[in-house]
Design an enzyme around this catalytic site. Sequence first.
Site, short mmCIF file in Angstrom:
data_model
loop_
_atom_site.label_atom_id
_atom_site.label_comp_id
_atom_site.label_asym_id
_atom_site.label_seq_id
_atom_site.Cartn_x
_atom_site.Cartn_y
_atom_site.Cartn_z
N ASP B 11 36.61 17.84 -30.94
CA ASP B 11 35.81 18.69 -31.82
C ASP B 11 36.35 18.53 -33.25
O ASP B 11 37.51 18.79 -33.52
CB ASP B 11 35.97 20.15 -31.34
CG ASP B 11 34.96 21.06 -32.01
OD1 ASP B 11 34.30 20.61 -32.97
OD2 ASP B 11 34.82 22.22 -31.57
N ASP B 104 29.43 16.77 -34.49
CA ASP B 104 30.88 16.88 -34.63
C ASP B 104 31.61 17.16 -33.32
O ASP B 104 32.74 17.62 -33.33
CB ASP B 104 31.22 17.97 -35.66
CG ASP B 104 30.68 19.32 -35.26
OD1 ASP B 104 29.87 19.38 -34.31
OD2 ASP B 104 31.05 20.33 -35.88
N GLU B 105 30.96 16.90 -32.21
CA GLU B 105 31.59 17.19 -30.92
C GLU B 105 31.24 16.11 -29.92
O GLU B 105 30.11 15.61 -29.92
CB GLU B 105 31.01 18.49 -30.35
CG GLU B 105 31.79 19.73 -30.60
CD GLU B 105 31.08 20.90 -29.94
OE1 GLU B 105 31.32 21.15 -28.76
OE2 GLU B 105 30.24 21.52 -30.63
#
Lengths: 374, 385
Positions: B11, B104-105
Site C-alpha cells: 500500500d 496505490d494498492e
Amino acid sequence: MKFTAEQAGLVHVLQKVLGITEKKTSMPVLCNVMIQASEPASSRIDFSATDLELSLWTQIGGTVITPGSTTVSARKLLEILRELPQKKIILEELANHRLYVEVGRSRFELPTIPASDFPYLRVPTETQLEPCESAILRTCLEKTFYGIPMDDDPFSISGLYLHQAGPDDLRFVASDGHRLVFYQVPRSNFGWFQSGTASGGIIVPRKGVAEIIRVLEKETEIVAGIQENCLIIKTPSTTLSVQLLEGEFPEYELIIPVERPFQLELERETFQQALKRVAVLTDQRWRHVRFILSEGSLQLDGGNPDLGNASDVLDVEYDGEPFCVAFNIRYVLDAIQVMESDRIRFEWVDEFHGGVFLGVDEPAYFSLIMPMVI
Amino acid sequence: MTSSRCIMHVDMDAFYAAVEQVDNPRLKGMPVIVGASRRGVVTAASYEARPFGVRSAMPVFKARKLCPHGVFLPVRMERYREVSRQVMAILSKYSPLVEVVSVDEATLDLTGTQALHGSPMKVAVQIKGEILARTGCTCSVGIAPNKLLAKIASDWEKPDGMTVIREEEVASFLANLPVSKMPGIGRNTQRLLKELGVAMVGDVLRFPEIFWIDRLGANGVRLYEKAQGTDRSPVIPERKPKSCSSENTFPENLLHLEELDRWILRHAEKISGDLRRRCCRGGTVSVKVKFADFRVMTKSCTLHEPTDCSQVIYDTANTLLRSIGLRQPVRLIGVGVSNLTYGMLQGRLFDRGGLCRLENLDRAMDAIREKFGKRGIVRGRLFSP
C-alpha cells in the site's frame, strides 16, 4: 343471457381466444372474451377477443335459452372450464351482472364487464377473401418465425415481411438485425396477396404470426385477404384479423453477398448434434461457436473461461484454404433446426460477411447469419 | 492441498501527495493536500497534513479550515497512473499473481516463490527499496497467510512500515485488533458491535456463530470467519472492471442545459475511450446529477446492444439528462456505463443511423490521439483555443 354447451367445445374456443387477449393492459376489458348468444333458433354462441391489433371471432354450437351478451375474463373462465367434467355446462348472466357457471354440484360466479364497453370490432366481410393453401402458408410462417425479433429496435422490426420476389414468387422475410431468413414460394398459392400495397409488401407483427400459426394448426380449409390494412384469415368456424405494421422493412437484399466463392456441404443431423454438444458450454455472455475449417475437417470450438471449453470435429469434403469464423451458436441452431433437407450447404465470402446456410434439397429456404467479431 | 499461503499487500503511503512531493522537492516536509478544486473532496493528504485532522474524502473547504497553511494541489491522475505503472512493474517481477487493487494498492501471492526470491521478508525489503529508488515514494507492506490479514498488516505500521503476521500469531493479533481496523465492516454492523460492547475483533468470537447469523444473516458468517482470520479468496491478476464512469464537480453551479450537455459529451468520450482500451462494451448507460442542495439523482437505460461508441453513450446520456428535469442548479454531473461485456461482438446486418461510421470515427480519433496526444484532436463543440 343463458345457454348450455359441451365442456370440450368451450375449452377449445377459449384456448383459441386466450392468446389474443391482453395480459398487461390499462384497459381491463381487453383481458375479457366477449360471449354472445344469439336467437334461440340458431343455437349458436359467438366468442370474440381483441387486443386492438389482433382480433378473433369464433363460435360453437349450444342451446341458447335466453339471448344476450357479456364479457368475462378469458383466462379465469378457461381455467374453470378445464377443471370441470366433460358434461353440458350451464352459463348464465345473473341480474347482478355476474356470469354464473354451473355443472353438477359445482358453481362459479365471475365478474363481468358489459358488452357495450367492449371495443367495436368490424367483422371482416367475406367478399374479397380468396382460398389459400393452409399447409403452405403454415410452412412459410413456421420456417421464418424464429427470425422475428421480440421487440422493435433501431435495427429491426418485430414483424414478418411479405413481398413479391420476381414475377412469380412471394417471399416471407424476417430479420433481427443480426440474421436474416426468408422462405420463397410461388405466388400462385397466394392469390389473396395484393402486391399493390404502397411499399410493395406487408409486415405482419410477431404476435399475429404466432396466432395465425395456431389457427392453421387445426384447420385446412381457409380463405384469406387484406382489408383496411388488416390481414384476414378465415376458417369455417374462426376469423382472425391482424393489423399490419407500418414502417419500412430494411433493404435486406443489398446485404446478401451475391458472390459466395466458398462452400461446404454437411450432414444436417451430424452437424446439429455436434453444435448441440458444443452449445452446452455456451451461455448468455459467451455464445459464440468458432468454425475452424481445414482440409478434410471442420472443428467447432466453443466455451468460455467460466464454464469451460468444448470442441468437436466433423469430417468434411473440403480442400480449400484454412478458414476461421465465429457465429452465435443459437443462431446457427435456429437456422438449421427448421430445415428439412438432409444435407445443408454453408456458403461464405470471408469472416466479416454474413455466412449463408441453405438446405440442399430445400431451395425455398435461405438464411444468413452475421459473424461475431473481436 | 496445503493451506499455508503467503500473501503480501503493498500500500503506497499517501500516494498522490507523495508523488507531488517527489515531483516538487520544495514541498518535502510541508502539509500537501491533493484535491484543490474549491468544492471537491480531499483525495490524499500527506503525513505532514494529518496531525491537523485532514483526511481523504473530506470536503476541501473543511480541510482548508483545519490546515490553512497547507499546500493545496489539483489532482494529476495521469501522473499518478504513470508512477503506479512503475510500481506495479516492480511487483510483477516477484510473482506472476499480482492483483492490482487500485492505483496505490496491490496484493501479491508469494506462495512457492521462496526458492527463487528468498523469504517474504527479504522480498519485502527489496520491493520497498526498489520502489523508493524508482519513484521516490515509500510504501507499507503486510505479509500474512491470506489477503484479509495482509491488508490489515500493511495498515499496521504506516507509513513506510512492514508487518508480518505468521500463521501461529493470527489469533493473538486479532484478539487485540480494534474492530474498526477490520476491512469490510459496514456502518450497520459497526453500530451493532458497539451496542454489544464488542470493541476488539477477538470479542466477536465470544459469541457463537449462530448468534451472528441470527443478527446479520450471511454477513454474520463472514464476520465470524473474519474474526478468526479466515479468508480463502484467491489473488486474481487482472480483475476485469464491472463498470466505468467519469464525473466532475463544477467550480460554479451550472444551470444551462447546453453547458451540461458539453460535459456529458466530455464524459462520454472519456468513457468510450476507456471501454475501447479495455476491449469491452457497456450495455447500460447511467447519468448522475448532484443538485445545489446535494440531492443526488441517477437514471439509467439499457441499450439494445452493448456499445463502445462515444456518440451512442452521449446520445443516451443526453436523453437521460433531459428526462431528469433540471429545476435547480447542478453541482456535479457524471456519466457511467455498466453491464460490461468482453469478448466477441455480434456483427450487424444493417447500418442504420450510420453507426459503423461513428465507430470508425472513434477509432480514427483514438489513432490520432495515440500519435499526437490527447489534444491532438478535439470535437468542435469541445474546442477551446
